[in-house]
Motif scaffolding. Sequence first.
Motif, PDB file in Angstrom:
ATOM      1  N   ASP A   1      12.729   4.162   6.725  1.00 57.84           N
ATOM      2  CA  ASP A   1      11.383   3.872   7.231  1.00 57.84           C
ATOM      3  C   ASP A   1      11.127   4.769   8.437  1.00 57.84           C
ATOM      4  N   PRO A   2      10.092   5.605   8.394  1.00 52.44           N
ATOM      5  CA  PRO A   2       9.860   6.541   9.504  1.00 52.44           C
ATOM      6  C   PRO A   2       9.580   5.861  10.836  1.00 52.44           C
TER       7      PRO A   2
ATOM      8  N   LEU B   1       4.259  12.548   3.746  1.00 52.34           N
ATOM      9  CA  LEU B   1       4.052  11.115   3.547  1.00 52.34           C
ATOM     10  C   LEU B   1       3.474  10.380   4.752  1.00 52.34           C
ATOM     11  N   VAL B   2       3.578  10.974   5.926  1.00 52.18           N
ATOM     12  CA  VAL B   2       3.201  10.257   7.154  1.00 52.18           C
ATOM     13  C   VAL B   2       1.990  10.918   7.814  1.00 52.18           C
TER      14      VAL B   2
ATOM     15  N   CYS C   1       4.326   3.433   5.990  1.00 54.18           N
ATOM     16  CA  CYS C   1       5.740   3.722   6.218  1.00 54.18           C
ATOM     17  C   CYS C   1       6.614   3.140   5.105  1.00 54.18           C
ATOM     18  N   GLY C   2       6.202   1.989   4.567  1.00 52.59           N
ATOM     19  CA  GLY C   2       6.926   1.439   3.429  1.00 52.59           C
ATOM     20  C   GLY C   2       6.853   2.354   2.219  1.00 52.59           C
TER      21      GLY C   2
ATOM     22  N   ASN D   1      19.184   5.890   4.768  1.00 52.41           N
ATOM     23  CA  ASN D   1      18.883   5.219   6.030  1.00 52.41           C
ATOM     24  C   ASN D   1      18.123   3.931   5.728  1.00 52.41           C
ATOM     25  N   ALA D   2      17.989   3.089   6.724  1.00 47.47           N
ATOM     26  CA  ALA D   2      17.423   1.758   6.527  1.00 47.47           C
ATOM     27  C   ALA D   2      15.934   1.797   6.207  1.00 47.47           C
ATOM     28  N   LEU D   3      15.532   0.937   5.280  1.00 48.70           N
ATOM     29  CA  LEU D   3      14.108   0.706   5.039  1.00 48.70           C
ATOM     30  C   LEU D   3      13.768  -0.729   5.432  1.00 48.70           C
ATOM     31  N   ASN D   4      12.486  -1.005   5.503  1.00 47.54           N
ATOM     32  CA  ASN D   4      12.017  -2.341   5.872  1.00 47.54           C
ATOM     33  C   ASN D   4      11.465  -3.025   4.621  1.00 47.54           C
ATOM     34  N   LYS D   5      12.049  -4.150   4.250  1.00 52.32           N
ATOM     35  CA  LYS D   5      11.672  -4.825   2.995  1.00 52.32           C
ATOM     36  C   LYS D   5      10.213  -5.283   3.010  1.00 52.32           C
TER      37      LYS D   5
END
Length: 346
Positions: free
Chosen positions: A13-14, A84-85, A99-100, A125-129
């Motif tokens: 997640d950016p 994407l951002v 961001c998702g 890297n981590a994403l946010n569910k």
Amino acid sequence: MAEKPILGITMGDPAGCGPEITVKALMKKEIYDECRPVVIGDAKMFEDSIRILGVGEKFKINKIENVKDAEFKYGIIDVYHLDLVDMDKFQYGKVSAMCGEAAFQCVKKVIELALAGEIDATITNALNKEAINLAGHHYSGHTEIYADMTGTDKYTMMLAHEDLRVVHVSTHVSLREACDRVKKQRVYDVIKIAYEACKSLGINEPKIGVAGLNPHCGEGGLFGREEIEEITPAIEMAKAEGINADGPVPPDTVFSKACGGWYDIVVAMYHDQGHIPLKVLGFVYDKEAKKWGAVSGVNITLGLPIIRSSVDHGTAFGHAGQGVQNEVSLVNAIQYGITLAKNRAK
């Protein structure tokens, strides 16, 4: 393998710590000595991380549209650019559909590259569910995305910190459902996956500890019958195939035994049963400095046709964009990815 493996590292997640810790990890020359890293994400985020970290004189972004265009040179961070951002709408630490969507598209692309044979391992890297669900992608995490996109039915999560390794019979479900999922066939499948995982890490004769579900492993049925009716028969099935599986072992002692060298890997029955001991060891909070001194550990999805290793922490929205996040878990994930890729190529 004749050449160093190519590792695809997703942005995550950016709005979280992914871009920042990726730059920090790739500031270590030893990473380039062992592999050829390429980052999958929006180049703008990594340029901003370089700005935040104040390392623009030493490290540059090479924006590419094809893996073959990567330079794989220390000091140059190759970014497979996905636009994407929207920086005019972007904010660190904020959950958003934008961001998702960005995080999801990075995962989708890295899986496609691995399935096409353009990269040898994937590192996430981590994403946010919440964010990926806001974007319309209804998954409970990376593991489920990978399984879906690779058409994999039998898979599990492995967590690792130093010599402690844990795999799970179930992960992202309610505790009530987790109990219902403790079935003979599933427990056997996970024991078998755990065995193959150890072999892929170079452990020739794996010793597998299988946790019980209930306190004291049910005390002969007084506290539950899952050990008698489901877990023990699964262990016997594995033993019949020559797998060195021990248990069921009481959950309150099996991890101490593993740390003491009794087992190479532990089969946990549900998410928190396996995650808590790993994070007690790997997550160290400095109470005097009031910050995390270490956040280490690796999350690996087993049973897939491709390699996936990941950080074992979240997006750290509360500190994202400040240049303070610890990159140890990502470095560990990269190291596991290298080992798995090299062993798979043998």
